[in-house]
Design a protein around this motif. Structure first.
Motif, mmCIF file in Angstrom:
data_model
loop_
_atom_site.group_PDB
_atom_site.id
_atom_site.type_symbol
_atom_site.label_atom_id
_atom_site.label_comp_id
_atom_site.label_asym_id
_atom_site.label_seq_id
_atom_site.Cartn_x
_atom_site.Cartn_y
_atom_site.Cartn_z
ATOM 1 N N SER A 1 -23.613 -19.987 -3.178
ATOM 2 C CA SER A 1 -24.862 -18.989 -3.398
ATOM 3 C C SER A 1 -23.863 -17.555 -3.213
ATOM 4 C CB SER A 1 -25.776 -18.935 -3.487
ATOM 5 O OG SER A 1 -26.593 -18.329 -3.162
ATOM 6 N N LYS A 2 -22.892 -17.679 -1.817
ATOM 7 C CA LYS A 2 -23.230 -16.613 -1.179
ATOM 8 C C LYS A 2 -21.497 -16.263 -0.792
ATOM 9 C CE LYS A 2 -27.567 -15.862 0.366
ATOM 10 N NZ LYS A 2 -28.887 -15.165 1.856
ATOM 11 N N MET A 3 -20.407 -17.103 -1.388
ATOM 12 C CA MET A 3 -19.413 -16.881 -1.478
ATOM 13 C C MET A 3 -18.668 -16.011 -1.706
ATOM 14 S SD MET A 3 -16.854 -20.623 -0.878
ATOM 15 C CE MET A 3 -16.397 -20.643 -2.568
ATOM 16 N N TYR A 4 -17.875 -15.327 -1.187
ATOM 17 C CA TYR A 4 -16.539 -14.248 -1.256
ATOM 18 C C TYR A 4 -14.853 -14.563 -1.632
ATOM 19 C CZ TYR A 4 -21.205 -11.349 -1.984
ATOM 20 O OH TYR A 4 -22.454 -11.313 -2.311
ATOM 21 N N LEU A 5 -14.271 -14.213 -2.278
ATOM 22 C CA LEU A 5 -13.224 -15.262 -1.829
ATOM 23 C C LEU A 5 -12.122 -13.997 -1.538
ATOM 24 C CD1 LEU A 5 -12.248 -17.910 -3.957
ATOM 25 C CD2 LEU A 5 -12.820 -18.524 -1.879
ATOM 26 N N THR A 6 -11.232 -13.454 -0.572
ATOM 27 C CA THR A 6 -10.318 -12.594 -0.672
ATOM 28 C C THR A 6 -8.860 -13.418 -0.764
ATOM 29 O OG1 THR A 6 -10.035 -9.835 0.413
ATOM 30 C CG2 THR A 6 -10.719 -11.551 1.523
ATOM 31 N N GLY A 7 -7.729 -12.426 -1.117
ATOM 32 C CA GLY A 7 -6.602 -12.082 -0.655
ATOM 33 C C GLY A 7 -5.655 -11.135 -1.157
ATOM 34 N N GLY A 8 -4.336 -11.773 -0.639
ATOM 35 C CA GLY A 8 -3.500 -10.057 -0.904
ATOM 36 C C GLY A 8 -1.926 -10.719 -1.417
ATOM 37 N N SER A 9 -1.172 -10.158 -1.884
ATOM 38 C CA SER A 9 -0.255 -10.536 -2.265
ATOM 39 C C SER A 9 -0.387 -11.995 -2.861
ATOM 40 C CB SER A 9 1.120 -10.144 -1.463
ATOM 41 O OG SER A 9 2.349 -10.874 -1.743
ATOM 42 N N ASN A 10 0.617 -12.650 -2.579
ATOM 43 C CA ASN A 10 0.681 -14.528 -3.506
ATOM 44 C C ASN A 10 -0.945 -15.203 -3.233
ATOM 45 O OD1 ASN A 10 2.679 -15.202 -4.316
ATOM 46 N ND2 ASN A 10 3.940 -15.936 -1.901
ATOM 47 N N GLY A 11 -2.177 -14.311 -1.465
ATOM 48 C CA GLY A 11 -2.979 -15.033 -1.397
ATOM 49 C C GLY A 11 -3.965 -14.388 -2.689
ATOM 50 N N ALA A 12 -3.729 -13.468 -2.664
ATOM 51 C CA ALA A 12 -4.695 -12.826 -4.404
ATOM 52 C C ALA A 12 -4.259 -13.830 -5.535
ATOM 53 C CB ALA A 12 -3.687 -10.850 -4.692
ATOM 54 N N LEU A 13 -3.470 -14.371 -5.542
ATOM 55 C CA LEU A 13 -2.771 -14.847 -7.131
ATOM 56 C C LEU A 13 -3.575 -16.335 -6.334
ATOM 57 C CD1 LEU A 13 0.801 -14.782 -6.776
ATOM 58 C CD2 LEU A 13 -1.124 -13.457 -7.631
#
Length: 80
Positions: free
Chosen positions: A10-22
């Motif tokens: 209930s407190k999980m956030y995701l992040t990524g850049g470039s292919n990680g964003a996809l």
């Protein structure tokens, strides 16, 4: 991993850049109930997506922070 690392979904956030964003977008579209928000950089969605999860997936709203530059030839800011 959630059980092993005692992750509170209930407190999980995701992040990524470039292919990680996809990958972050893909996860958020498929499992929106498991995260609070996402933040992506230099990643985009197709300009004309095929029918599927990103066009007719969940209607659950997810807060998104999206940052992108206009000079990125690999990930055009306007999609594609």
């Amino acid at each position: 991993l959630m059980a092993e690392l005692n992750i509170n979904s209930s407190k999980m956030y995701l992040t990524g850049g470039s292919n990680g964003a996809l990958m972050t977008f893909s996860y958020a579209f498929q499992f929106p109930e498991t995260i609070k928000a996402i933040a992506v950089g230099s990643g985009n969605l197709p300009e004309f997506p095929e029918s599927g999860i990103c066009t007719n997936g969940s209607t659950l709203p997810i807060p998104i922070l999206l940052t992108h530059g206009t000079s990125d030839p690999a990930m055009p800011a306007n999609g594609g």
